[in-house]
Design a protein around this motif. Structure first.
Motif, mmCIF file in Angstrom:
data_model
loop_
_atom_site.group_PDB
_atom_site.id
_atom_site.type_symbol
_atom_site.label_atom_id
_atom_site.label_comp_id
_atom_site.label_asym_id
_atom_site.label_seq_id
_atom_site.Cartn_x
_atom_site.Cartn_y
_atom_site.Cartn_z
ATOM 1 N N ARG A 100 28.435 72.073 -7.409
ATOM 2 C CA ARG A 100 28.504 73.423 -6.835
ATOM 3 C C ARG A 100 28.751 74.456 -7.930
ATOM 4 N NH1 ARG A 100 33.194 74.212 -2.945
ATOM 5 N NH2 ARG A 100 34.261 74.171 -4.928
ATOM 6 N N ASP A 101 29.645 74.150 -8.864
ATOM 7 C CA ASP A 101 29.923 75.072 -9.968
ATOM 8 C C ASP A 101 28.671 75.303 -10.800
ATOM 9 O OD1 ASP A 101 32.542 75.223 -9.077
ATOM 10 O OD2 ASP A 101 33.337 73.856 -10.620
ATOM 11 N N GLU A 102 27.912 74.230 -11.065
ATOM 12 C CA GLU A 102 26.657 74.376 -11.810
ATOM 13 C C GLU A 102 25.652 75.230 -11.045
ATOM 14 O OE1 GLU A 102 25.076 70.562 -12.882
ATOM 15 O OE2 GLU A 102 26.747 70.110 -14.229
ATOM 16 N N LEU A 103 25.555 75.032 -9.735
ATOM 17 C CA LEU A 103 24.650 75.847 -8.918
ATOM 18 C C LEU A 103 25.080 77.310 -8.903
ATOM 19 C CD1 LEU A 103 23.910 73.582 -5.831
ATOM 20 C CD2 LEU A 103 22.262 74.444 -7.478
ATOM 21 N N ASP A 104 26.381 77.557 -8.765
ATOM 22 C CA ASP A 104 26.882 78.929 -8.783
ATOM 23 C C ASP A 104 26.531 79.613 -10.101
ATOM 24 O OD1 ASP A 104 27.932 78.693 -6.225
ATOM 25 O OD2 ASP A 104 29.992 78.329 -6.915
ATOM 26 N N ALA A 105 26.683 78.902 -11.212
ATOM 27 C CA ALA A 105 26.348 79.471 -12.529
ATOM 28 C C ALA A 105 24.848 79.735 -12.630
ATOM 29 C CB ALA A 105 26.806 78.531 -13.642
ATOM 30 N N ALA A 106 24.025 78.815 -12.145
ATOM 31 C CA ALA A 106 22.578 79.000 -12.181
ATOM 32 C C ALA A 106 22.163 80.195 -11.322
ATOM 33 C CB ALA A 106 21.862 77.731 -11.732
ATOM 34 N N ILE A 107 22.780 80.347 -10.162
ATOM 35 C CA ILE A 107 22.471 81.477 -9.281
ATOM 36 C C ILE A 107 22.847 82.796 -9.960
ATOM 37 C CG2 ILE A 107 23.176 82.629 -7.130
ATOM 38 C CD1 ILE A 107 23.343 79.744 -5.900
ATOM 39 N N ARG A 108 24.028 82.839 -10.574
ATOM 40 C CA ARG A 108 24.444 84.066 -11.286
ATOM 41 C C ARG A 108 23.463 84.401 -12.402
ATOM 42 N NH1 ARG A 108 29.484 81.693 -10.840
ATOM 43 N NH2 ARG A 108 29.343 80.916 -12.985
ATOM 44 N N ASP A 109 23.077 83.395 -13.189
ATOM 45 C CA ASP A 109 22.152 83.621 -14.302
ATOM 46 C C ASP A 109 20.786 84.083 -13.811
ATOM 47 O OD1 ASP A 109 24.162 82.887 -16.028
ATOM 48 O OD2 ASP A 109 23.348 80.877 -16.430
ATOM 49 N N LEU A 110 20.280 83.457 -12.779
ATOM 50 C CA LEU A 110 18.977 83.820 -12.233
ATOM 51 C C LEU A 110 19.012 85.229 -11.649
ATOM 52 C CD1 LEU A 110 16.060 83.142 -11.567
ATOM 53 C CD2 LEU A 110 16.879 81.977 -9.495
ATOM 54 N N ARG A 111 20.077 85.536 -10.925
ATOM 55 C CA ARG A 111 20.210 86.883 -10.340
ATOM 56 C C ARG A 111 20.250 87.949 -11.447
ATOM 57 N NH1 ARG A 111 23.950 86.078 -6.421
ATOM 58 N NH2 ARG A 111 22.297 85.938 -4.892
ATOM 59 N N ARG A 112 21.028 87.673 -12.510
ATOM 60 C CA ARG A 112 21.128 88.614 -13.625
ATOM 61 C C ARG A 112 19.766 88.815 -14.275
ATOM 62 N NH1 ARG A 112 21.006 87.636 -18.568
ATOM 63 N NH2 ARG A 112 21.568 85.443 -18.360
ATOM 64 N N LEU A 113 19.058 87.714 -14.556
ATOM 65 C CA LEU A 113 17.737 87.799 -15.182
ATOM 66 C C LEU A 113 16.749 88.527 -14.282
ATOM 67 C CD1 LEU A 113 15.908 87.118 -17.535
ATOM 68 C CD2 LEU A 113 15.502 84.876 -16.494
ATOM 69 N N ARG A 114 16.801 88.249 -12.996
ATOM 70 C CA ARG A 114 15.915 88.926 -12.042
ATOM 71 C C ARG A 114 16.176 90.425 -12.030
ATOM 72 N NH1 ARG A 114 15.860 92.289 -8.159
ATOM 73 N NH2 ARG A 114 14.392 92.044 -6.481
ATOM 74 N N ASP A 115 17.478 90.800 -11.990
ATOM 75 C CA ASP A 115 17.841 92.226 -11.973
ATOM 76 C C ASP A 115 17.433 92.926 -13.266
ATOM 77 O OD1 ASP A 115 18.838 91.767 -9.449
ATOM 78 O OD2 ASP A 115 20.959 91.784 -10.071
ATOM 79 N N GLU A 116 17.626 92.255 -14.396
ATOM 80 C CA GLU A 116 17.206 92.826 -15.680
ATOM 81 C C GLU A 116 15.696 93.028 -15.719
ATOM 82 O OE1 GLU A 116 18.629 90.181 -18.712
ATOM 83 O OE2 GLU A 116 20.732 90.765 -18.413
ATOM 84 N N THR A 117 14.963 92.056 -15.204
ATOM 85 C CA THR A 117 13.499 92.154 -15.182
ATOM 86 C C THR A 117 13.064 93.286 -14.268
ATOM 87 O OG1 THR A 117 13.338 89.773 -15.584
ATOM 88 C CG2 THR A 117 11.363 90.869 -14.741
ATOM 89 N N GLU A 118 13.708 93.427 -13.105
ATOM 90 C CA GLU A 118 13.361 94.528 -12.203
ATOM 91 C C GLU A 118 13.650 95.871 -12.852
ATOM 92 O OE1 GLU A 118 13.856 95.544 -7.530
ATOM 93 O OE2 GLU A 118 15.707 95.038 -8.601
ATOM 94 N N ALA A 119 14.785 95.978 -13.553
ATOM 95 C CA ALA A 119 15.137 97.235 -14.238
ATOM 96 C C ALA A 119 14.126 97.555 -15.324
ATOM 97 C CB ALA A 119 16.542 97.138 -14.825
ATOM 98 N N THR A 120 13.701 96.543 -16.071
ATOM 99 C CA THR A 120 12.686 96.744 -17.111
ATOM 100 C C THR A 120 11.382 97.222 -16.491
ATOM 101 O OG1 THR A 120 13.692 95.041 -18.497
ATOM 102 C CG2 THR A 120 11.384 95.602 -18.947
ATOM 103 N N LEU A 121 11.003 96.603 -15.407
ATOM 104 C CA LEU A 121 9.753 96.973 -14.720
ATOM 105 C C LEU A 121 9.824 98.415 -14.213
ATOM 106 C CD1 LEU A 121 6.983 96.069 -13.657
ATOM 107 C CD2 LEU A 121 8.144 95.256 -11.601
ATOM 108 N N GLN A 122 10.961 98.810 -13.639
ATOM 109 C CA GLN A 122 11.097 100.158 -13.101
ATOM 110 C C GLN A 122 11.160 101.220 -14.197
ATOM 111 O OE1 GLN A 122 14.399 100.102 -10.376
ATOM 112 N NE2 GLN A 122 13.271 98.932 -8.833
#
Length: 125
Positions: A100-122
């Protein structure tokens, strides 16, 4: 009250497993149905064991761990089986919490990368 007996087909349907899975559980001696000619009949013991097998699989135990645990009942009784179960459960809880801890970390990392990519795109024209 009459003893509940299930056929092979009924057992598959009740537990939502394939015939192959049910035959495999018999092959590795997790289940021992009564045989009547070519028919396999599953009584209360096998129904209870199947419930425990599927619950154990859901919790992440291997079939061999489940098999060994089920053998304890016949060899040493309920008390020993319960004691072993507590140890198995403690070990598996630690493993599930680690996953669960590994999944939580992966979710945080993916969310951060997704948000950064969306900000770059915008920010692009």
């Amino acid at each position: 009250m009459a003893e509940q007996i299930l056929s092979f087909k009924e057992m598959c349907a009740r537990f939502d497993v394939t015939p192959r899975t049910l035959r495999y559980y018999e092959y590795i001696e997790l289940l021992e149905p009564r045989k009547d000619g070519r028919s396999r009949l599953y009584g209360p013991r096998e129904i209870a064991r199947m419930t425990l097998i599927l619950r154990g699989r859901r919790f992440g135990f291997s079939l061999e761990e489940i098999r060994q645990w089920l053998l304890l009942y016949d060899a040493k009784g309920t008390r020993e089986q319960y004691q072993v179960w507590i140890g198995m459960a403690d070990r598996q809880l630690k493993e599930l919490e680690r996953q669960r801890d590994e999944l939580d970390a992966a979710i945080r990392d993916l969310r951060r990368l997704r948000d950064e990519t969306e900000a770059t795109l915008q920010s692009q024209p």
